[in-house]
Structures are given as structure tokens and as C-alpha cells.
Design a protein around this motif. Structure first.
Motif, mmCIF file in Angstrom:
data_model
loop_
_atom_site.group_PDB
_atom_site.id
_atom_site.type_symbol
_atom_site.label_atom_id
_atom_site.label_comp_id
_atom_site.label_asym_id
_atom_site.label_seq_id
_atom_site.Cartn_x
_atom_site.Cartn_y
_atom_site.Cartn_z
ATOM 1 N N UNK A 102 0.788 -1.228 0.000
ATOM 2 C CA UNK A 102 0.000 0.000 0.000
ATOM 3 C C UNK A 102 0.819 1.278 0.000
ATOM 4 N N UNK A 103 2.140 1.167 -0.131
ATOM 5 C CA UNK A 103 2.998 2.357 -0.131
ATOM 6 C C UNK A 103 3.711 2.441 -1.468
ATOM 7 N N UNK A 104 3.633 3.612 -2.079
ATOM 8 C CA UNK A 104 4.318 3.843 -3.346
ATOM 9 C C UNK A 104 5.808 4.027 -3.039
ATOM 10 N N UNK A 105 6.635 3.085 -3.435
ATOM 11 C CA UNK A 105 8.044 3.078 -3.030
ATOM 12 C C UNK A 105 8.966 3.783 -4.025
ATOM 13 N N UNK A 106 8.632 3.800 -5.286
ATOM 14 C CA UNK A 106 9.535 4.350 -6.292
ATOM 15 C C UNK A 106 9.378 5.866 -6.372
ATOM 16 N N UNK A 107 10.479 6.537 -6.633
ATOM 17 C CA UNK A 107 10.429 7.978 -6.845
ATOM 18 C C UNK A 107 9.716 8.289 -8.138
ATOM 19 N N UNK A 108 9.100 9.424 -8.210
ATOM 20 C CA UNK A 108 8.391 9.810 -9.423
ATOM 21 C C UNK A 108 9.206 10.831 -10.188
#
Length: 194
Positions: A183-189
């Protein structure tokens, strides 16, 4: 004096634009609420560029006052710090004076070359994911904490792997794998250029 009047009005208008005079946030009350620990996250990504450095200076000054009054340390995480700190002397101030009083900064960036070499030299710890560019690797070497063989390993690390080295590892390089969190967006955008 008209020029003094203009300067004061400009500062008042800037403070209003930063919502320092109105709204639900009382900075001192917020700091007091977390006197026994916690995290305060301030998202400046939506703020106009002309306000960023002013807001960061205000936050740093408030953190400094809080540390001095309460005699307790504080950790500061500056995501994309190069966007908010205007000059090498600002970085030097954060790294030396702030650290001396008990405010410990962590600079986070996708492009270490945007940070002054002095930041690398004064850093207590370095945590780095994969970089392949010779320019970036050369800049990371300015820390004096990473030897050439370790730097070469940064080129071949896989997604989610990083190296940690500095005071907290007794200056030995530790290679870590960062696990996925549900549930956590881990990659940088990456922000679009246009």
C-alpha cells in the motif's frame, strides 16, 4: 521613507501569501504538540518558487528555536533540498550551526551533483541507491567515505538495493535491500519536463 515602506509591505504580502497570519496552522502550537516525539511533514511541492526559500528559512529558524528552548534534538529531512536552499552558505549553515545545536539534517535528492561538494565533505552518513554516471559517482566520492571499489558497485546495484556508510555503520559499507511495503508507493516519481 517610501523605499522602507515598500520593503515592509512586500514582506507583509509575502507572509500573507505563505499563510503565516491566517489559517488553522499555529506553528508554535504544532511544535508543542510533538514535544515528546513524532513527525511533522510539510509539503512544499505546491508552493510557488519565490516562496520556497523563505518558507524553508522560517521552518529552519523555528526548528532552531524549538531545539534551543527544549534542549532536545530534532531530525530534519529535506527532500529535494537543492530546490529550497539558495546558496552554498545556506547548506553550510544547516550542516554546521544547526547540527551543533542538535538539529540533524538529512539531504535527499535524485541528483547529488546539485548539492555543493562541501555538503558531501561534511556529511556524517551517505545512503545511495544505483547511479551509473561518472559525474555523479565522482561527486559522491567527495564525501571521503566511499572508496573507489565501493563506488563502482553503485553501477551494478539492482532496484531496491542501496549502500549505507558513515558514522552509523562505523564507516564500513553496508549493502541493503529495501523491501516492498504493501500500500505504499516506493519508487520515486519523475516529473515531466514539459
Amino acid at each position: 521613507n517610501d523605499s522602507v515602506k515598500e520593503t515592509i509591505l512586500d514582506r507583509v504580502n509575502t507572509a500573507r501569501a505563505m499563510r503565516l497570519f491566517e489559517g488553522t496552522m499555529d506553528w508554535n502550537q504544532t511544535l508543542t504538540k510533538y514535544k515528546d516525539g513524532g513527525a511533522i511533514i510539510i509539503n512544499l511541492s505546491e508552493e510557488p518558487n519565490y516562496l520556497l526559500s523563505i518558507m524553508v528559512k522560517f521552518i529552519l529558524k523555528s526548528a532552531e528555536r524549538w531545539v534551543k528552548q527544549r534542549q532536545k534534538g530534532i531530525s530534519l529531512f529535506l527532500e529535494e533540498a537543492q530546490n529550497y536552499v539558495e546558496s552554498d552558505s545556506d547548506f553550510r549553515d544547516i550542516l554546521t550551526r544547526m547540527r551543533h545545536i542538535g538539529a540533524y539534517p538529512t539531504f535527499i535528492t535524485n541528483d547529488p551533483t546539485t548539492l555543493p561538494e562541501e555538503v558531501m565533505a561534511l556529511a556524517d552518513n551517505v545512503i545511495s541507491f544505483r547511479f551509473e554516471s561518472d559525474t555523479v559517482l565522482n561527486h559522491l566520492s567527495k564525501s571521503g567515505k566511499i572508496d573507489n571499489d565501493t563506488l563502482k558497485n553503485l553501477r551494478s546495484m539492482e532496484d531496491g538495493q542501496c549502500i549505507c556508510i558513515g558514522k552509523f555503520t562505523n564507516n564500513f559499507p553496508f549493502f541493503l535491500s529495501v523491501g516492498k511495503e504493501q500500500g505504499v508507493k516506493m519508487a520515486g516519481e519523475t516529473k515531466p519536463l514539459v
